[in-house]
Design an enzyme around this catalytic site. Structure first.
Site, mmCIF file in Angstrom:
data_model
loop_
_atom_site.group_PDB
_atom_site.id
_atom_site.type_symbol
_atom_site.label_atom_id
_atom_site.label_comp_id
_atom_site.label_asym_id
_atom_site.label_seq_id
_atom_site.Cartn_x
_atom_site.Cartn_y
_atom_site.Cartn_z
ATOM 1 N N HIS A 112 -27.932 -40.949 -20.270
ATOM 2 C CA HIS A 112 -26.720 -40.523 -19.016
ATOM 3 C C HIS A 112 -27.259 -38.355 -19.526
ATOM 4 O O HIS A 112 -26.935 -38.250 -20.949
ATOM 5 C CB HIS A 112 -24.874 -40.427 -19.193
ATOM 6 C CG HIS A 112 -24.836 -40.363 -20.686
ATOM 7 N ND1 HIS A 112 -24.803 -41.490 -21.919
ATOM 8 C CD2 HIS A 112 -23.989 -39.269 -21.067
ATOM 9 C CE1 HIS A 112 -24.772 -40.666 -22.799
ATOM 10 N NE2 HIS A 112 -23.709 -39.394 -22.302
ATOM 11 N N TRP A 113 -27.021 -38.348 -18.172
ATOM 12 C CA TRP A 113 -27.162 -37.103 -18.393
ATOM 13 C C TRP A 113 -25.396 -35.834 -17.733
ATOM 14 O O TRP A 113 -24.869 -37.339 -16.993
ATOM 15 C CB TRP A 113 -27.806 -36.388 -17.046
ATOM 16 C CG TRP A 113 -29.122 -36.468 -17.435
ATOM 17 C CD1 TRP A 113 -30.038 -38.121 -17.226
ATOM 18 C CD2 TRP A 113 -30.162 -36.242 -18.220
ATOM 19 N NE1 TRP A 113 -31.117 -38.156 -18.062
ATOM 20 C CE2 TRP A 113 -31.183 -36.778 -18.192
ATOM 21 C CE3 TRP A 113 -30.361 -34.454 -19.049
ATOM 22 C CZ2 TRP A 113 -32.869 -36.150 -19.036
ATOM 23 C CZ3 TRP A 113 -31.435 -33.908 -19.432
ATOM 24 C CH2 TRP A 113 -32.538 -34.742 -19.230
#
Length: 111
Positions: A100-101
């Site tokens: 995830h970012w």
């Protein structure tokens, strides 16, 4: 529950989120417990442990799609606020073991 909040809670609908952007393979939504004034999370819809494992799988099309969404979300924040920060965590820094970012703007609002 495993160490994958995104598969266990978000992608199966147990935790409702406010979508910012969505493609066939990527979801961007407002963080459920933000650390910044504006805090958006970008995730692949299929389970990928981390950026390292994505590179090992050589799923370049998914990487490109993820980066396109991260870029577009970041551009929205820059347009609205003038700045953004993009972060991903790996290893011990990564609480949820799903790539995830974080695309964020503003001051830290909680530790």
């Amino acid at each position: 529950m495993t160490n994958d909040f995104y598969c266990d809670e978000v992608l199966n609908g147990k935790t409702k989120v406010t979508t910012v952007m969505e493609t066939e393979n990527v979801l961007a939504y407002y963080h459920t417990r933000p650390f910044y004034e504006v805090h958006i999370v970008v995730i692949p819809k299929k389970h990928i442990d981390s950026l390292i494992s994505l590179m090992e799988e050589r799923d370049h099309l998914l990487l490109i799609e993820l980066m396109e969404v991260v870029s577009q979300v970041s551009a929205r924040l820059i347009s609205e606020y003038g700045a953004s920060k993009i972060v991903t965590n790996i290893g011990q820094y990564q609480d949820s073991k799903h790539l995830h970012w974080h695309v964020v703007y503003g001051e830290i609002i909680r530790d």
